[in-house]
Design an enzyme around this catalytic site. Structure first.
Site, PDB file in Angstrom:
ATOM      1  N   ARG A  35       0.816  -1.225   0.000  1.00  0.00           N
ATOM      2  CA  ARG A  35       0.000   0.000   0.000  1.00  0.00           C
ATOM      3  C   ARG A  35       0.846   1.270   0.000  1.00  0.00           C
ATOM      4  O   ARG A  35       0.402   2.318  -0.459  1.00  0.00           O
ATOM      5  CB  ARG A  35      -0.928   0.011   1.210  1.00  0.00           C
ATOM      6  CG  ARG A  35      -2.053  -0.989   1.047  1.00  0.00           C
ATOM      7  CD  ARG A  35      -3.131  -0.690   2.043  1.00  0.00           C
ATOM      8  NE  ARG A  35      -4.191  -1.679   2.017  1.00  0.00           N
ATOM      9  CZ  ARG A  35      -5.147  -1.749   2.920  1.00  0.00           C
ATOM     10  NH1 ARG A  35      -5.169  -0.906   3.919  1.00  0.00           N
ATOM     11  NH2 ARG A  35      -6.083  -2.665   2.838  1.00  0.00           N
ATOM     12  N   ASP A 135     -15.201   9.453  10.064  1.00  0.00           N
ATOM     13  CA  ASP A 135     -14.147   8.472   9.807  1.00  0.00           C
ATOM     14  C   ASP A 135     -12.809   9.156  10.057  1.00  0.00           C
ATOM     15  O   ASP A 135     -12.720  10.392  10.028  1.00  0.00           O
ATOM     16  CB  ASP A 135     -14.224   7.981   8.349  1.00  0.00           C
ATOM     17  CG  ASP A 135     -13.531   6.643   8.154  1.00  0.00           C
ATOM     18  OD1 ASP A 135     -14.228   5.614   8.089  1.00  0.00           O
ATOM     19  OD2 ASP A 135     -12.277   6.608   8.085  1.00  0.00           O
TER      20      ASP A 135
HETATM   21  C1  SAM Z   1     -14.181  -1.663   7.015  1.00  0.00           C
HETATM   22  S1  SAM Z   1     -14.652   0.032   7.153  1.00  0.00           S
HETATM   23  C2  SAM Z   1     -16.278  -0.120   7.813  1.00  0.00           C
HETATM   24  C3  SAM Z   1     -17.272   0.748   7.088  1.00  0.00           C
HETATM   25  C4  SAM Z   1     -18.739   0.594   7.528  1.00  0.00           C
HETATM   26  N1  SAM Z   1     -18.911   0.909   8.920  1.00  0.00           N
HETATM   27  C5  SAM Z   1     -19.249  -0.796   7.242  1.00  0.00           C
HETATM   28  O1  SAM Z   1     -19.465  -1.570   8.170  1.00  0.00           O
HETATM   29  O2  SAM Z   1     -19.421  -1.130   6.073  1.00  0.00           O
HETATM   30  C6  SAM Z   1     -13.694   0.553   8.565  1.00  0.00           C
HETATM   31  C7  SAM Z   1     -13.500   2.065   8.636  1.00  0.00           C
HETATM   32  O3  SAM Z   1     -13.005   2.390   9.930  1.00  0.00           O
HETATM   33  C8  SAM Z   1     -12.150   3.522   9.808  1.00  0.00           C
HETATM   34  N2  SAM Z   1     -11.297   3.639  10.997  1.00  0.00           N
HETATM   35  C9  SAM Z   1     -10.248   2.867  11.363  1.00  0.00           C
HETATM   36  N3  SAM Z   1      -9.712   3.319  12.506  1.00  0.00           N
HETATM   37  C10 SAM Z   1     -10.435   4.400  12.892  1.00  0.00           C
HETATM   38  C11 SAM Z   1     -10.365   5.304  13.990  1.00  0.00           C
HETATM   39  N4  SAM Z   1      -9.428   5.205  14.932  1.00  0.00           N
HETATM   40  N5  SAM Z   1     -11.281   6.308  14.057  1.00  0.00           N
HETATM   41  C12 SAM Z   1     -12.244   6.430  13.099  1.00  0.00           C
HETATM   42  N6  SAM Z   1     -12.355   5.611  12.039  1.00  0.00           N
HETATM   43  C13 SAM Z   1     -11.460   4.602  11.932  1.00  0.00           C
HETATM   44  C14 SAM Z   1     -11.397   3.245   8.513  1.00  0.00           C
HETATM   45  O4  SAM Z   1     -10.847   4.430   7.955  1.00  0.00           O
HETATM   46  C15 SAM Z   1     -12.491   2.604   7.630  1.00  0.00           C
HETATM   47  O5  SAM Z   1     -13.084   3.544   6.774  1.00  0.00           O
END
Ligand code: SAM
Length: 265
Positions: A35, A135
């Site tokens: 990445r 996010d």
């Molecule tokens: C797999 S996606 C989930 C999206 C959606 N909630 C779903 O279930 O389809 C995980 C998201 O969590 C975010 N994320 C990871 N660590 C985070 C943090 N410390 N604070 C806020 N968002 C975070 C990532 O950027 C990513 O967009």
């Protein structure tokens, strides 16, 4: 092709843990080098070690967080959650909440908060409601605000929703959809790191915290869930991902259906 040494990988593990609370297991070494490879070229540095020295400052730090987070999502993911929400809004305990406030706390590219907004537009015509999507990744929030997606993401849409709430792309936009302005305007996006004290967002009737806890250690999960639950109203609902659990994380909410928890009224 640059080689990522074990020592450099440990530094990236530390970086993303400190920045986002994300625990990258040793199995993720190839993912990290894959990445970030393009960034080495873009930043004109000769090694991952040199790239690490750029991460102290603002812009490149955010870019590295953007690249090291996993953003997989789609519209109406885990449809049972949306069926449950519909039931609670139309005839259950959330009926009459005004305004009904919903937070998508790791909203990624926006499919989740827009799915919620379409459901609320359908179930609460003429009534007040708010949806907030947050996010840690600035890049996904930009895509979320645009509300423009590939048609490949529509397989879980409830019947009629695509026609009602989205515009189908034509000509050069063939194969894409744009969430209608009326729905886009109702969803507010904001950058929020769940691993830090939360900004003022108000309190919520429903919080979606789905498919993000899996990236956190037990200790980080506890801190994040405590923070998030402080913004859930009594009697409100917390949704997590179906592969996630709150066992040993908190007992402040009660499991009432798979991956659905409720705070005591
Ligand atoms: C797999 S996606 C989930 C999206 C959606 N909630 C779903 O279930 O389809 C995980 C998201 O969590 C975010 N994320 C990871 N660590 C985070 C943090 N410390 N604070 C806020 N968002 C975070 C990532 O950027 C990513 O967009």
């Amino acid at each position: 092709m640059h080689r990522l040494s074990d020592t450099e990988f440990v530094q990236f593990q530390r970086f993303i843990f400190e920045a986002a609370g994300i625990t990258l297991t040793d199995a993720k070494k190839a993912l990290v080098s894959g990445r970030l490879a393009k960034r080495l070229h873009a930043c004109q540095v000769k090694s991952y070690g040199e790239y690490l020295s750029l991460l102290g400052s603002g812009l490149e730090r955010q870019t590295a967080v953007d690249l090291l987070t996993t953003n997989e999502t789609y519209f109406f993911r885990e449809p049972k959650h949306f069926q449950f929400l519909r039931k609670e809004i139309t005839g259950g305990s959330l009926r009459g909440a005004a305004p009904l406030r919903v937070w998508s706390a790791a909203s990624s590219t926006g499919e989740e908060p827009y799915s919620i907004a379409m459901l609320l537009s359908d179930c609460l015509p003429g009534q007040p409601w708010d949806v907030i999507g947050t996010d840690i990744s600035a890049r996904v929030l930009e895509r979320a605000r645009a509300g423009h997606y590939s048609m490949e993401r529509i397989s879980h849409f409830p019947p009629g929703y695509l026609q009602r709430f989205c515009l189908k792309g034509r000509d050069s936009q063939e194969g894409t959809l744009l969430v209608q302005r009326a729905v886009r305007d109702k969803v507010e996006f904001q950058r929020v790191n769940l691993n830090e004290p939360l900004p003022h967002l108000g309190t919520f009737d429903v919080i979606f915290l789905r498919n993000v806890l899996i990236y956190f250690s037990m200790e980080t999960k506890r801190k994040v869930v405590t923070r998030v639950l402080s913004l859930l109203k009594p009697g409100g609902y917390l949704f997590i991902g179906h592969s996630e659990s709150l066992i040993e994380v908190t007992d402040a909410v009660e499991l009432i259906s798979p991956a659905i928890y409720r705070k005591a009224p």
